[in-house]
Design a protein around this motif. Structure first.
Motif, mmCIF file in Angstrom:
data_model
loop_
_atom_site.group_PDB
_atom_site.id
_atom_site.type_symbol
_atom_site.label_atom_id
_atom_site.label_comp_id
_atom_site.label_asym_id
_atom_site.label_seq_id
_atom_site.Cartn_x
_atom_site.Cartn_y
_atom_site.Cartn_z
ATOM 1 N N HIS A 315 -8.593 -4.307 5.092
ATOM 2 C CA HIS A 315 -8.431 -3.843 6.665
ATOM 3 C C HIS A 315 -7.558 -4.619 7.766
ATOM 4 C CE1 HIS A 315 -10.433 -7.683 6.177
ATOM 5 N NE2 HIS A 315 -10.688 -7.575 7.903
ATOM 6 N N ASP A 316 -6.755 -5.495 7.437
ATOM 7 C CA ASP A 316 -5.653 -6.102 8.150
ATOM 8 C C ASP A 316 -4.350 -5.741 8.166
ATOM 9 O OD1 ASP A 316 -7.834 -7.840 9.199
ATOM 10 O OD2 ASP A 316 -7.607 -9.260 7.663
ATOM 11 N N VAL A 317 -3.948 -4.861 6.870
ATOM 12 C CA VAL A 317 -2.577 -4.740 6.654
ATOM 13 C C VAL A 317 -2.257 -3.271 6.566
ATOM 14 C CG1 VAL A 317 -2.244 -6.830 5.421
ATOM 15 C CG2 VAL A 317 -2.763 -4.878 4.202
ATOM 16 N N THR A 318 -1.142 -2.933 6.658
ATOM 17 C CA THR A 318 -0.532 -1.611 6.570
ATOM 18 C C THR A 318 -0.978 -1.035 5.300
ATOM 19 O OG1 THR A 318 1.121 -2.052 8.055
ATOM 20 C CG2 THR A 318 1.336 -0.013 6.797
ATOM 21 N N ARG A 319 -1.433 0.516 5.209
ATOM 22 C CA ARG A 319 -2.222 0.903 3.947
ATOM 23 C C ARG A 319 -0.691 1.176 2.834
ATOM 24 N NH1 ARG A 319 -6.885 2.344 2.720
ATOM 25 N NH2 ARG A 319 -8.458 2.995 4.506
ATOM 26 N N THR A 320 -1.313 0.935 1.679
ATOM 27 C CA THR A 320 -0.184 0.873 0.651
ATOM 28 C C THR A 320 0.774 1.958 0.474
ATOM 29 O OG1 THR A 320 -2.210 -0.032 -0.570
ATOM 30 C CG2 THR A 320 -0.122 0.182 -1.801
ATOM 31 N N VAL A 321 0.311 3.239 0.798
ATOM 32 C CA VAL A 321 0.946 4.361 0.455
ATOM 33 C C VAL A 321 2.026 4.292 1.439
ATOM 34 C CG1 VAL A 321 1.097 6.958 1.080
ATOM 35 C CG2 VAL A 321 -0.698 5.643 -0.663
ATOM 36 N N THR A 322 1.677 3.819 2.847
ATOM 37 C CA THR A 322 2.816 3.783 3.811
ATOM 38 C C THR A 322 3.861 2.703 3.683
ATOM 39 O OG1 THR A 322 1.227 4.576 5.237
ATOM 40 C CG2 THR A 322 2.938 3.625 6.258
ATOM 41 N N ARG A 323 3.355 1.559 3.121
ATOM 42 C CA ARG A 323 4.125 0.489 3.059
ATOM 43 C C ARG A 323 5.040 0.726 1.752
ATOM 44 N NH1 ARG A 323 -0.499 -3.421 1.663
ATOM 45 N NH2 ARG A 323 0.821 -3.876 -0.405
ATOM 46 N N TYR A 324 4.709 1.327 0.728
ATOM 47 C CA TYR A 324 5.597 1.501 -0.521
ATOM 48 C C TYR A 324 6.485 2.706 0.031
ATOM 49 C CZ TYR A 324 3.031 -1.672 -3.665
ATOM 50 O OH TYR A 324 2.390 -2.736 -4.164
#
Ligand code: GLC
Length: 534
Positions: A315-324
């Motif tokens: 809940h603190d970091v950018t979601r995986t799909v968006t990051r990758y």
């Protein structure tokens, strides 16, 4: 196979952010009634435990990480009796419950802090916090220069002239962990939840509790840091361990420390059972760096005998799909940024591959709600942003709301089935019908289907979870390893398809093989080796 009491060594733990999971009473905020109604979904997904971010009474200045009373549930979420029912119902479905304890700070509405304000300078009530006179001729300057964990100052002045320390927002005053009452109180809070059937506790900001007693100024590059990873913490966690052992309960610490040796000290046999492995989360989609992070992680855990944890998002970091899917990688991988270009198709493909890679590694795995749906980070209109991180950055940081958007359950229902009639507390993007649980359930190619199949295999195949990992020779850009029982995992992070080794069965792939039976780029596959190959 791990002994039953060691369930946590290879568990799949699902993180529920109660405010955004499911809204049972239709007021726009998720609640325990919503979670109870969806427990069958979690059982079907195949998770072993659920970690709930704080559900305690809170003004919700920092999403519940500002706790006013650790022994009851916020009325927005339900009641203590409901939490007890939820724990029992989850247990009936074979799901353990982990609660989140926030020991570094309390809410400014907590009885202790209110008493400290009323009692004034020099009082016993103030000793449970860090109150100090200011510097400067009139005490007009903060007592020291400590940097905040969010942006902004770490000291706030009260009307009688004293200042109090808060590493996060002013509404989150830091407790004084050198005070015996603070220690006793938290050990009681642990017993309170363990005696209600809770199987574990996630420790918020676990490396920040102990402060340099002199509150000396922070100096860049000078060790030890005055409030991160102070040696006194280990004694606190040894006492906590004794409390947990009496109930057979476990800990997972939120320990953000780049130094592997210092990190592992928290995992010694008489301290925490596990801690989040944020180095893996922060690692970009790069084969050499991922391989190094996996090796370092396993090497640092081995001497203390603790299992690794694997986390791709929370809940603190950018979601995986968006990051990758970020095509501009010029900034730190976990940084939140407005308007960063993202290729969602690429990000989704990589997130699928990352899920299978992660689930094949030795240790326990955390899945953040919505990760199994492939949700991207949402753009929250500025006027709707709630996260204090945004405001404290002077509006430059979008904050963490984009990964906390209420889940879509039903494509055609109001608010995608999160709850009705009230508007959800954060707006859901208009195109989220495509991510809804009911749509994904009907689609064997969906992210949800991939997670379900992977979790079922992880449960039925004894070689997954805790145990040895052996790297195999592989093409450039390919991560290939074997687990016991002939299980093979290959992740192709190179730009071209690669040939697979001989195998008996293809158990699962994050995307179809190409026409020549090769593993395409950004794809992970689980294979069973031919029997004679062991
Ligand atoms: C942890 C939580 C985060 C919270 C902070 C302060 O990092 O994960 O959400 O804001 O602690 O409690």
């Amino acid at each position: 196979m791990a002994a039953p009491h060691d369930w946590w060594r290879d568990a799949v733990i699902y993180q529920v952010y109660p405010r955004s999971f499911a809204d049972g009473d239709g007021d726009g905020t998720g609640d325990l009634a919503g979670v109870r109604a969806r427990l069958p979904y979690l059982a079907e997904l195949g998770v072993d435990a659920v970690w709930f971010t704080p559900w305690y009474v809170s003004p919700l200045v920092d999403g519940g990480y500002d706790v006013a009373d650790y022994r009851t549930v916020d009325p927005a979420f339900g009641t203590l009796a409901e939490a007890e029912k939820l724990i029992a119902e989850a247990s009936g479905l074979g799901i353990r419950v982990i609660v989140d304890i926030v020991p570094n700070h309390v809410s400014d509405q907590h009885a202790w802090f209110r008493a400290a304000l009323d009692a004034g300078p020099g009082s016993a009530e103030r000793e449970r916090f860090h109150f100090r006179p200011g510097r400067g001729a009139h005490g007009e300057l903060p007592p020291n220069n400590w940097p905040s964990q969010f942006s902004g100052p770490t000291w706030t002045r009260v009307p009688d002239g004293e200042w109090y320390l808060h590493l996060f927002t002013p509404e989150q005053p830091d407790l004084n962990w050198a005070h015996p009452q603070v220690r006793r109180e938290h050990e009681d809070v642990l017993r309170f939840w363990f005696s209600r059937g809770v199987a574990g506790v996630r420790i918020d900001s676990a490396a920040l509790l102990a402060k340099d007693p002199a509150l000396a100024d922070f100096e860049e590059g000078v060790d030890p840091h005055p409030y991160i990873d102070q040696d006194d913490l280990h004694d606190i966690y040894r006492s906590w361990r004794a409390v947990a052992d009496a109930y057979g309960a476990v800990f997972v610490g939120e320990v953000w420390l780049p130094d592997a040796e210092r990190f592992a000290r928290y995992l010694r046999p008489d301290e925490l059972h596990t801690a989040f492995n944020f180095n893996f989360l922060a690692c970009p989609w790069d084969p050499a760096r991922l391989r190094r992070t996996i090796d370092d992680t396993l090497a640092e855990h081995a001497p203390v005998g603790a299992p690794a944890t694997w986390v791709l998002c929370n809940h603190d970091v950018t979601r995986t799909v968006t990051r990758y899917g970020r095509t501009d990688t010029a900034f730190d991988f976990t940084t939140k940024a407005f308007g960063t270009p993202t290729d969602l198709a690429l990000g989704t493909r990589r997130a699928r591959a990352a899920a299978l890679l992660t689930l094949a590694l030795p240790g326990s795995v955390y899945v953040y709600q919505g990760e199994e749906l492939g949700l991207p980070e949402a753009d929250i209109p500025r006027a709707r942003i709630q996260d204090p991180m945004h405001f404290r950055s002077g509006g430059t940081d979008p904050g963490r709301d984009g990964c906390r958007v209420p889940l879509p359950w039903a494509a055609d229902a109001p608010h995608f089935g999160f709850g009705a009639p009230a508007e959800p507390w954060l707006p859901q993007p208009e195109d989220w019908a495509r991510y809804a649980v009911d749509r994904q359930r009907a689609d064997p190619e969906s992210m949800l289907a991939l997670y379900r199949t992977a979790l079922a295999l992880r449960r039925s195949e004894e070689g997954f979870g805790d145990g040895p990992l052996t790297w195999l020779p592989a093409d450039e850009g390919v991560l290939a390893f074997a687990r016991t029982g002939g299980l093979l995992c290959l992740a192709n992070l190179s730009a071209t398809p690669v040939a697979l080794p001989p195998y008996e069965t293809l158990l699962l792939a994050s995307a179809p093989l190409d026409a020549a039976g090769r593993l395409p780029s950004d794809t992970t596959v689980w294979l069973r080796a031919p029997r004679n190959a062991g």
